[in-house]
Motif scaffolding. Structure first.
Motif, PDB file in Angstrom:
ATOM      1  N   LEU A 113       0.824  -1.209   0.000  1.00 38.58           N
ATOM      2  CA  LEU A 113       0.000   0.000   0.000  1.00 38.58           C
ATOM      3  C   LEU A 113       0.857   1.256   0.000  1.00 38.58           C
ATOM      4  O   LEU A 113       0.612   2.192  -0.784  1.00 38.58           O
ATOM      5  N   ASN A 116       2.560   1.622  -3.336  1.00 36.16           N
ATOM      6  CA  ASN A 116       1.600   2.009  -4.373  1.00 36.16           C
ATOM      7  C   ASN A 116       1.310   3.506  -4.321  1.00 36.16           C
ATOM      8  O   ASN A 116       1.141   4.150  -5.368  1.00 36.16           O
ATOM      9  N   TRP A 117       1.223   4.049  -3.127  1.00 30.93           N
ATOM     10  CA  TRP A 117       0.889   5.469  -2.956  1.00 30.93           C
ATOM     11  C   TRP A 117       2.100   6.386  -3.103  1.00 30.93           C
ATOM     12  O   TRP A 117       1.937   7.603  -3.165  1.00 30.93           O
ATOM     13  N   LEU A 120       2.331   9.125  -5.770  1.00 24.18           N
ATOM     14  CA  LEU A 120       1.526  10.343  -5.630  1.00 24.18           C
ATOM     15  C   LEU A 120       2.279  11.445  -4.902  1.00 24.18           C
ATOM     16  O   LEU A 120       1.799  12.577  -4.841  1.00 24.18           O
ATOM     17  N   ILE A 230       0.020  -0.399 -11.241  1.00 24.34           N
ATOM     18  CA  ILE A 230       0.817   0.688 -10.665  1.00 24.34           C
ATOM     19  C   ILE A 230       1.657   1.374 -11.732  1.00 24.34           C
ATOM     20  O   ILE A 230       1.738   2.607 -11.772  1.00 24.34           O
ATOM     21  N   TYR A 247      -5.245  11.738  -9.091  1.00 27.04           N
ATOM     22  CA  TYR A 247      -4.650  11.430  -7.792  1.00 27.04           C
ATOM     23  C   TYR A 247      -5.609  10.605  -6.948  1.00 27.04           C
ATOM     24  O   TYR A 247      -5.221   9.611  -6.328  1.00 27.04           O
ATOM     25  N   GLU A 250      -5.986   7.075  -8.395  1.00 26.50           N
ATOM     26  CA  GLU A 250      -4.817   6.237  -8.145  1.00 26.50           C
ATOM     27  C   GLU A 250      -4.685   5.875  -6.666  1.00 26.50           C
ATOM     28  O   GLU A 250      -4.135   4.813  -6.335  1.00 26.50           O
ATOM     29  N   MET A 251      -5.162   6.721  -5.770  1.00 23.60           N
ATOM     30  CA  MET A 251      -5.212   6.343  -4.358  1.00 23.60           C
ATOM     31  C   MET A 251      -6.128   5.146  -4.166  1.00 23.60           C
ATOM     32  O   MET A 251      -5.799   4.199  -3.435  1.00 23.60           O
ATOM     33  N   GLY A 254      -4.435   2.059  -5.746  1.00 23.69           N
ATOM     34  CA  GLY A 254      -3.364   1.568  -4.890  1.00 23.69           C
ATOM     35  C   GLY A 254      -3.895   0.758  -3.720  1.00 23.69           C
ATOM     36  O   GLY A 254      -3.333  -0.289  -3.368  1.00 23.69           O
ATOM     37  N   LEU A 255      -4.984   1.230  -3.100  1.00 22.99           N
ATOM     38  CA  LEU A 255      -5.596   0.495  -1.995  1.00 22.99           C
ATOM     39  C   LEU A 255      -6.186  -0.824  -2.474  1.00 22.99           C
ATOM     40  O   LEU A 255      -6.005  -1.872  -1.829  1.00 22.99           O
TER      41      LEU A 255
END
Length: 289
Positions: A113, A116-117, A120, A230, A247, A250-251, A254-255
């Motif tokens: 997680l 993945n973030w 950003l 990703i 953004y 993609e958050m 990513g989760l």
């Protein structure tokens, strides 16, 4: 759900265009992690993963502090996170294998997680230096790259998950249970005609061979799914000039990808190890009476 699916498809089309844009003029995210030290042994993805792992550990230690019966705010947050993950994974993995599987699953979830973030965070993928490759072309080397946007990183995580699956399954279920689960005849012999039972045995044997093949390709499917989402998201952000709407998307992606990776790892363990919990509970309940 239909609107979300359409939005995601549209975003993937933009990501494809962004990748083509990156390949055309050098912008965007390179498919390969850039070597930094010791002739490419340590890439920007590896260095970033180590650095952020250290940050995560220090942050968790700072949040928890000295554990106490009356938890601080940081300790309460961590306890809530751990409790939520435990309630999510325990019914899937099973009570017997849960103590061994939970540290792995929780670590994978948090690590994936965070990585993945990372894409950003301002500066990730854009801070670096310009140089020239062997052909004399100008080349940009980013200093920071999300670990999960490198296929080598995702395949390493998938192989770690696969290796842990093998160890846990052989320890808590055993080779006999694994063999029966893969190749055994699942039909009830008492309720199946005598002529049909041998045919079903052959069918389950063939299905077991297919299942063995699917087991061995799990690291590939796990890694490709995570890497594709990703890496595509990184190119989407670069190709659209870091448009703020993406953004938030993609958050969410990513989760979802961190959850999918760890849930599938838990399901693979639970398919073999999560047998007999209900039976043991019924036996214990009968003995109590």
């Amino acid at each position: 759900m239909f609107r979300v699916s359409k939005l995601r498809n549209f975003a993937l089309l933009l990501a494809t265009a962004a990748t083509a844009f990156a390949a055309g003029d050098g912008a965007g995210v390179s498919p390969r992690a850039e070597p930094l030290f010791f002739n490419g042994t340590f890439t920007n993805a590896i260095i970033t993963a180590w650095a952020f792992t250290g940050v995560i550990i220090l942050l968790l230690m700072w949040m928890v502090g000295k554990p106490s019966i009356r938890p601080s705010k940081g300790q309460a947050v961590m306890e809530a996170l751990i409790t939520g993950l435990r309630d999510l994974f325990e019914p899937i993995v099973g009570k017997k294998a849960f103590p061994a599987a939970f540290p792995l699953l929780a670590t994978l979830f948090i690590f994936i997680l965070v990585n993945n973030w990372m894409g950003l965070i301002p500066g990730v993928g854009t801070i670096g230096w310009h140089g020239h490759d062997a052909a004399g072309h100008e080349h940009f080397t980013p200093l920071i790259r999300p670990f999960t946007s490198d296929f080598n990183g995702t395949i390493a995580l998938a192989l770690l998950s696969f290796g842990a699956w093998a160890i846990i399954v052989f320890k808590y279920a055993g080779p006999k249970v694994l063999f029966i689960d893969l190749f055994g005849n699942k039909a009830d012999k008492a309720e199946t005609p005598g002529w049909l039972y041998p045919i079903l045995t052959l069918v389950f044997l063939i299905v077991g061979c297919i299942e063995v093949f699917s087991i061995f390709i799990r690291p590939f499917t796990l890694s490709v799914r995570l890497f594709g989402n990703i890496f595509g998201g990184e190119n989407l952000l670069h190709g659209t000039g870091f448009f703020f709407v993406f953004y938030f998307m993609e958050m969410l992606v990513g989760l979802i990808q961190a959850t999918v990776f760890t849930l599938l790892s838990a399901v693979y363990i639970g398919l073999i190890c999560n047998h007999g919990d209900d039976h043991d509970h019924e036996e214990g309940h009968a003995e109590a009476h």
